[in-house]
Motif scaffolding. Structure first.
Motif, mmCIF file in Angstrom:
data_model
loop_
_atom_site.group_PDB
_atom_site.id
_atom_site.type_symbol
_atom_site.label_atom_id
_atom_site.label_comp_id
_atom_site.label_asym_id
_atom_site.label_seq_id
_atom_site.Cartn_x
_atom_site.Cartn_y
_atom_site.Cartn_z
ATOM 1 N N GLY A 74 1.017 -1.449 -0.346
ATOM 2 C CA GLY A 74 -0.069 0.099 0.087
ATOM 3 C C GLY A 74 0.831 1.571 0.094
ATOM 4 O O GLY A 74 2.009 1.015 -0.136
ATOM 5 N N PRO A 75 0.218 2.499 -0.205
ATOM 6 C CA PRO A 75 0.944 3.515 0.408
ATOM 7 C C PRO A 75 2.139 3.313 0.982
ATOM 8 O O PRO A 75 1.627 2.973 2.172
ATOM 9 N N CYS A 143 8.836 -12.043 -6.114
ATOM 10 C CA CYS A 143 9.533 -11.465 -7.202
ATOM 11 C C CYS A 143 8.617 -10.755 -8.568
ATOM 12 O O CYS A 143 9.100 -10.355 -8.713
ATOM 13 N N ALA A 144 7.865 -10.022 -7.556
ATOM 14 C CA ALA A 144 6.441 -9.019 -8.203
ATOM 15 C C ALA A 144 7.011 -7.964 -8.136
ATOM 16 O O ALA A 144 6.856 -6.951 -8.840
ATOM 17 N N ASP A 145 7.741 -7.552 -6.968
ATOM 18 C CA ASP A 145 8.622 -6.548 -6.853
ATOM 19 C C ASP A 145 6.991 -5.284 -6.692
ATOM 20 O O ASP A 145 6.731 -5.092 -5.375
ATOM 21 N N GLY A 146 7.314 -4.695 -7.227
ATOM 22 C CA GLY A 146 6.661 -3.541 -7.631
ATOM 23 C C GLY A 146 4.661 -3.672 -7.588
ATOM 24 O O GLY A 146 4.041 -2.476 -7.539
ATOM 25 N N ARG A 147 4.743 -4.791 -8.288
ATOM 26 C CA ARG A 147 3.318 -5.546 -8.356
ATOM 27 C C ARG A 147 3.339 -6.875 -6.722
ATOM 28 O O ARG A 147 2.211 -7.350 -7.369
ATOM 29 N N ALA A 148 3.868 -6.319 -5.994
ATOM 30 C CA ALA A 148 3.797 -7.289 -4.608
ATOM 31 C C ALA A 148 2.516 -7.554 -4.028
ATOM 32 O O ALA A 148 1.905 -8.027 -3.467
#
Length: 375
Positions: A74-75, A143-148
């Motif tokens: 989240g933010p 592994c998702a990084d920004g889409r974790a």
């Protein structure tokens, strides 16, 4: 109450036929409410305040993340940080996330997640796979990084299906994650992501965390385990308020001129404390706290005294015999050590034989002849 039948009157016209007026019913209802409201109000007024117990269930040893194992969720604009210890396939973790999302107080927090899968495939702290497939899903989140956050939401929403498939096939969780997120195909199960997940588990060991999910820490203060269920709304809101107020209490105050410097506060002189004299016990020269050099000197002196007494006794025994050889013998003749570890210059004989009588000058050690033996 009891209503008696009687003649109708102006106050109670329905008394003759046994009916009860609305006035009596209203009074009885109000009386019942009074009997309930008084005890409840008295309890609420006299009940102790339990809010100071919130946040007293432990603290986080260190929230520093030098390895980058905490996943942003989240933010991240708030200075109040909330760290959540989660297993992506933990049913209690999924329910907790739903309740946290429904609370308005958590919208302004910087939430971070530490992945702690209860699966012995990657977690050496558990003996069995409590949640099969949790390691593969945790690797997918890393592994998702920004889409974790998106991958974690998908895992929490489809927990039951992933668990059921993973019980039949250990590789089912990986296949389901790749089917939903194809860009994770070359990352899940790789050496790099497994090393990163291992660092996350070591971060938990370094902070001495319990092998338990879920766990919540708001600015290092732990939310009690019993408050993650029924008392979440009460405890978490107060814990967040406490974390927000704490920095303001410790911040320096600004003076009236707006210079940005803390105001000068006169310091009240403290009362001088009466001087106290500590009584110390005399320390013996061979005390346990003496230096090693002093202890060795004292031990050497004791051995010298013991050696002198033994030599004096040998001199006295030698003086009682007429043997000139024994009298002329030097008392400091080296011999075998009296005790192990003594230097060769202080050696003494192992055994002291009794003195032998001296022979006359005309006597000869030669054996007597037969004539001398005859009477």
């Amino acid at each position: 109450y009891v209503v008696r039948r009687g003649e109708p009157s102006a106050a109670n016209p329905d008394a003759a036929d046994g009916t009860i007026s609305w006035l009596h019913l209203t009074g009885a209802f109000g009386l019942g409410i009074l009997f309930v409201a008084l005890p409840v109000g008295a309890y609420a007024a006299l009940a102790p305040d339990y809010s100071h117990y919130v946040g007293n269930c432990g603290t986080l040893k260190s929230s520093r993340d030098t390895s980058g194992v905490l996943v942003p969720y989240g933010p991240q604009e708030s200075d109040v940080e909330m760290i959540e210890i989660l297993d992506p396939l933990c049913n209690a973790c999924g329910l907790l996330q739903k309740r946290i999302a429904a609370m308005g107080d958590t919208a302004a927090l910087s939430r971070k997640v530490l992945l702690f899968p209860l699966d012995n495939t990657c977690n050496w702290m558990v003996d069995e796979a409590i949640h099969p497939g949790a390691c593969a899903v945790s690797e997918a989140v890393l592994c998702a990084d920004g889409r974790a956050g998106e991958v974690l939401d998908w895992a929490l929403e489809h927990q039951h299906a992933i668990l059921q498939q993973s019980k039949r096939d250990p590789a089912a969780a990986r296949e389901m994650a790749i089917t939903k997120f194809p860009f994770l195909n070359n990352c899940i199960g790789s050496t790099a992501v497994r090393a990163e997940l291992n660092l996350a588990l070591r971060w938990a060991v370094k902070n001495q965390l319990q092998v338990l999910t879920p766990q919540l820490y708001v600015r290092g203060l732990r939310l009690c385990d019993e408050d993650t269920d029924l008392g979440l709304d009460f405890a978490l809101s107060r814990l967040i308020a406490r974390a927000r107020v704490a920095p303001a209490e410790n911040a320096p105050r600004i003076d009236d001129q707006g210079t940005g410097k803390p105001p000068l506060v006169p310091v009240r002189p403290s009362k001088p404390k009466p001087a106290t004299v500590e009584r110390t016990k005399p320390v013996s020269p061979i005390a346990g706290d003496a230096s090693p050099v002093q202890a060795d000197d004292e031990e050497e002196k004791a051995l010298d005294e013991k050696l002198k007494r033994v030599k004096q006794r040998l001199r006295e025994m030698a003086e009682t015999t007429p043997d000139t050889a024994e009298q002329e013998r030097e008392p400091d003749t080296p011999a075998e050590p009296l005790e192990p570890g003594m230097p060769p210059s202080r050696r003494l004989p192992d055994r002291i034989d009794p003195p032998q009588p001296a022979l006359p000058e005309h006597a000869s050690p030669v054996a007597p002849t037969k004539q001398e033996e005859a009477p």
